[in-house]
Design an enzyme around this catalytic site. Sequence first.
Site, mmCIF file in Angstrom:
data_model
loop_
_atom_site.group_PDB
_atom_site.id
_atom_site.type_symbol
_atom_site.label_atom_id
_atom_site.label_comp_id
_atom_site.label_asym_id
_atom_site.label_seq_id
_atom_site.Cartn_x
_atom_site.Cartn_y
_atom_site.Cartn_z
ATOM 1 N N LYS A 1 0.820 -1.213 0.000
ATOM 2 C CA LYS A 1 0.000 0.000 0.000
ATOM 3 C C LYS A 1 0.860 1.273 0.000
ATOM 4 O O LYS A 1 0.428 2.323 -0.449
ATOM 5 C CB LYS A 1 -0.933 0.026 1.220
ATOM 6 C CG LYS A 1 -1.851 -1.168 1.394
ATOM 7 C CD LYS A 1 -2.856 -1.314 0.276
ATOM 8 C CE LYS A 1 -3.990 -2.263 0.625
ATOM 9 N NZ LYS A 1 -3.571 -3.675 0.771
HETATM 10 C C1 LIG Z 1 -4.160 -4.807 0.287
HETATM 11 C C2 LIG Z 1 -3.308 -5.990 0.200
HETATM 12 C C3 LIG Z 1 -3.560 -6.997 -0.737
HETATM 13 C C4 LIG Z 1 -4.740 -6.961 -1.680
HETATM 14 O O1 LIG Z 1 -4.641 -5.930 -2.630
HETATM 15 P P1 LIG Z 1 -5.954 -5.436 -3.397
HETATM 16 O O2 LIG Z 1 -5.516 -4.240 -4.174
HETATM 17 O O3 LIG Z 1 -6.944 -5.081 -2.332
HETATM 18 O O4 LIG Z 1 -6.428 -6.546 -4.236
HETATM 19 C C5 LIG Z 1 -2.693 -8.072 -0.788
HETATM 20 N N1 LIG Z 1 -1.657 -8.177 0.065
HETATM 21 C C6 LIG Z 1 -1.388 -7.230 0.976
HETATM 22 C C7 LIG Z 1 -0.244 -7.422 1.903
HETATM 23 C C8 LIG Z 1 -2.189 -6.095 1.072
HETATM 24 O O5 LIG Z 1 -1.918 -5.166 1.987
#
Ligand SMILES: *Cc1c(COP(=O)(O)O)cnc(C)c1O
Length: 499
Positions: A112
């Site tokens: 993120k």
């Molecule tokens: C948010 C997240 C995901 C999923 O990503 P999306 O964009 O919601 O599909 C996968 N792995 C981690 C560690 C995340 O923080």
Amino acid sequence: MSVMYHSTRSENVTVSASYAIMKGLADDGGLYVPEEIPKLTASVKDLAKMDYKGVAYEVMKLFLSDFTEEELKNCIEKAYDEKFDTAEIAPLVEKDGAYYLELFHGKTIAFKDMALSILPHLMTTAAKKNEMKDKIVILTATSGDTGKAALEGFADVENTEIIVFYPKEGVSAIQEQQMVTQTGKNTHVIGIRGNFDDAQSGVKTMFSDERLKAKLKEAGFQFSSANSINIGRLVPQVVYYVYSYVTMVKRGDIQEGDKINVVVPTGNFGNILAGFYAKNMGIPIDKLYCASNRNKVLFDFFQSGTYDKNREFYQTSSPSMDILISSNLERLIYYISGNDPRKTGELMSALSGQGKYTITPDMEAKLQDFEAGFADEDQTLETIRNVYQKANYVIDPHTAVAASVYYEKASKSPEKTVVVSTASPYKFGKDVLMGVDESLDENASLWKESPSKWVEKLESISKVPAPKAVRGLMEAEILHKTVCDKDQMEQTVCDVLKI
Ligand SMILES: *Cc1c(COP(=O)(O)O)cnc(C)c1O
């Protein structure tokens, strides 16, 4: 060329990129989409000469066409700096035949950070461009990782407040500790008694509540979103797909023009949708593998054409993917409907009404860019162990879900495959340790000790030093203690803003 945006649910109003970023969600509840996905203008050869920031500019300028060169470069400079523990920003490492794209080198050690380190700068720039006088209130629901990354990004950013809701019992110990120790006078963290979907629905309801919006406006506030529904989250994520392709060409792993696959551990469908955008910009991606955990609502959708959230919800070792309402799928639905806002709106209201919808055979036929797979809890743990034993490489449970789908499916294709690695193993230390060390199970005495002991153990196993984000974390002061019921979210927001 200038790219304008409109809602997935109506095409009557078009807005600039900066306006779409500032607003987050369209007024009709739809998600902003570009009128057209732009094609890359720089060649792979030229991109291969650039660093991450250079590639970021070449990709983002095409989507954010109302930002000046100076504005956008300024945002990029501020985002991808020493906050990342490697100048590469997104290293690509080959292990046992797969190419792991490590997106966890930012401040909160999950992917993120890739978008949330730039979103606050895009948003404050956008607000200035649009002469917005109100204070921006970032309202965010998190399954664990978005919350912390958004808090870090927006902490003490002028003219913003950030309010984060997370499921009190639905995040890892490290994730919760990271959020409740967040500093910054504009940060607010609230646990809710409910799961992530409750948090996300509550936030979405507030976004489209006209009465609440008027009340905020009167007090000089305006909501915006740091969730992946914001186009300002999606666009920076397209960058690393382009970057990984040109990195492979530069290193001679592939020839220019060769196809690759990508496997993406998926929850809200934001990350993989960015891969779909990269493909549509011209990056030769053959298949996008959507990897789900035990909450395999997306796997079932790709198998059957029916999206059905009426099912049991499981808490897994990959909590950031514990999601039954995958928000960004709405953008894909819009594309496969042949850009039909009426059809998209119809299916989305079926989802909010009956909790399910079925796409038409025509739409289903347009899903050929995607393959789906899933890993249950045993398979996830087993994959952590396998990868460690074969390659001496320690991966987190989210990445392991993708790696499991890689071994089961993508590794059988002739193309090389990028496995998107979304979190540092240190963020989910307990499950990772149970994966790599067969002598540890739920009852091991290690779990009764402080998590700093697990961190030490992981250091000795992985030979990768613990990142700054986990050192000292357990001793940090807890600054946020509010917990509320899922139907008290609006009141809590009003209390925080004193309105
Ligand atoms: C948010 C997240 C995901 C999923 O990503 P999306 O964009 O919601 O599909 C996968 N792995 C981690 C560690 C995340 O923080």
